[in-house]
Scaffold this motif. Sequence first.
Motif, PDB file in Angstrom:
ATOM      1  N   LEU A 182      -4.667 -11.891   1.851  1.00  0.00           N
ATOM      2  CA  LEU A 182      -3.542 -11.784   0.195  1.00  0.00           C
ATOM      3  C   LEU A 182      -5.485 -11.246  -1.046  1.00  0.00           C
ATOM      4  O   LEU A 182      -4.678 -11.003  -1.512  1.00  0.00           O
ATOM      5  N   GLY A 183      -5.943 -11.522  -0.013  1.00  0.00           N
ATOM      6  CA  GLY A 183      -7.479 -10.946  -1.094  1.00  0.00           C
ATOM      7  C   GLY A 183      -8.273  -9.789  -1.311  1.00  0.00           C
ATOM      8  O   GLY A 183      -8.737  -9.312  -1.864  1.00  0.00           O
ATOM      9  N   VAL A 184      -7.954 -10.042   0.354  1.00  0.00           N
ATOM     10  CA  VAL A 184      -7.329  -8.038   0.154  1.00  0.00           C
ATOM     11  C   VAL A 184      -6.515  -7.239  -0.447  1.00  0.00           C
ATOM     12  O   VAL A 184      -7.560  -6.197  -0.753  1.00  0.00           O
ATOM     13  N   ALA A 185      -5.660  -7.469  -0.654  1.00  0.00           N
ATOM     14  CA  ALA A 185      -4.055  -6.609  -1.675  1.00  0.00           C
ATOM     15  C   ALA A 185      -4.768  -7.381  -2.609  1.00  0.00           C
ATOM     16  O   ALA A 185      -4.210  -6.359  -3.394  1.00  0.00           O
ATOM     17  N   LEU A 186      -5.070  -7.941  -3.284  1.00  0.00           N
ATOM     18  CA  LEU A 186      -5.518  -8.755  -4.794  1.00  0.00           C
ATOM     19  C   LEU A 186      -7.004  -7.069  -5.386  1.00  0.00           C
ATOM     20  O   LEU A 186      -6.946  -6.854  -5.816  1.00  0.00           O
ATOM     21  N   SER A 187      -7.731  -7.516  -4.281  1.00  0.00           N
ATOM     22  CA  SER A 187      -9.222  -6.593  -4.436  1.00  0.00           C
ATOM     23  C   SER A 187      -9.086  -4.961  -4.336  1.00  0.00           C
ATOM     24  O   SER A 187      -9.430  -4.397  -5.388  1.00  0.00           O
ATOM     25  N   TRP A 188      -7.858  -4.750  -3.331  1.00  0.00           N
ATOM     26  CA  TRP A 188      -7.394  -3.243  -3.614  1.00  0.00           C
ATOM     27  C   TRP A 188      -6.723  -2.773  -5.369  1.00  0.00           C
ATOM     28  O   TRP A 188      -7.072  -1.927  -5.374  1.00  0.00           O
TER      29      TRP A 188
END
Length: 322
Positions: A182-188
């Motif tokens: 989820l953090g990867v999607a938020l950062s992207w």
Amino acid sequence: MSRSPLSRPQSLLAAGGMCAVSLVFLLFIASPVQAALGMTGLLLTELGLLALALGGAELLGEPLRTVFPLARPRLRPTAGAVVLWLGIYAPVLLVAILMQLLLPQHTAEVSTGITGLISTLQLWLRFLIVAVSPAICEEAVYRGFILHHLGVLPPWARVLLCGALFGVFHLDVTRFGSTALLGVALSWAAVCTGNLFYPALIHLCNNRVSVLARSCRHRRRSRRSRYAGHPRCLFPPLRAKPLAALGRHRAAANRRTPAPRPRQAGLPLPCSDPRPPSRRLCADPQPGLIARPKHKTAALPISGGRRFCSLYNISLIRPSAA
């Protein structure tokens, strides 16, 4: 007062320092506060994280608009953020289910603890504390301060590293995979749009579903525990109210039924007919005959013919010799 821009090592050191400070804050300050105050402690924890992010930017002398980029949301990027959340929710859920299969006991303990924590307040307060406050405060720390100071790295490295740090931030091995993804999607979303509103929106949608799911689970468990003692109620009362009423009636009847008294061999039981002796059905029992009912009721000696016994489903037996 603004200072000169940080160098590459200084930016990386600032990002790592903020991650370390947030972890120390969670372990030694936030955890005792949450254990003592419950949901109020959780809200204070989120506010403390927001204070850390704002204080770090002020300490480094960087403008808040640069560290925490915010702009008016537009319709198309907002729809894209919702679509991104819908696309990432299934992989996040799959990773969570996989960790539950690998570590079922630990996952059940964590889930029970979280559900018991958030079930103490009303729904709108749960939504405010568990969904709104993390979407603002945690995003200010990770997609704001940390992601800004990881700007010296390539975009793909910023996205992956910030997502991994977000997974470590939750301090749970069973939730690391799902929270890191989820953090990867938020950062992207933050890197592509340059606006903190869109990752905060995705974070809000994700936590909102979690709040609703845990609330429904807690309500279902409490409903089951309320009717667990009824022998005939196998379903929630909204689906089987007549069955629940029947179960309560049978349970009360079982409690009122007296236990049968032991009978000595060769002796008839005393008559329990409350009427006068001249009008009792069980008066003047025939010698050697004892009434034994076929059902689980009190045994009574009777006098009369076999027709009376068959009418009331009673069999006459002779006692064994003493």
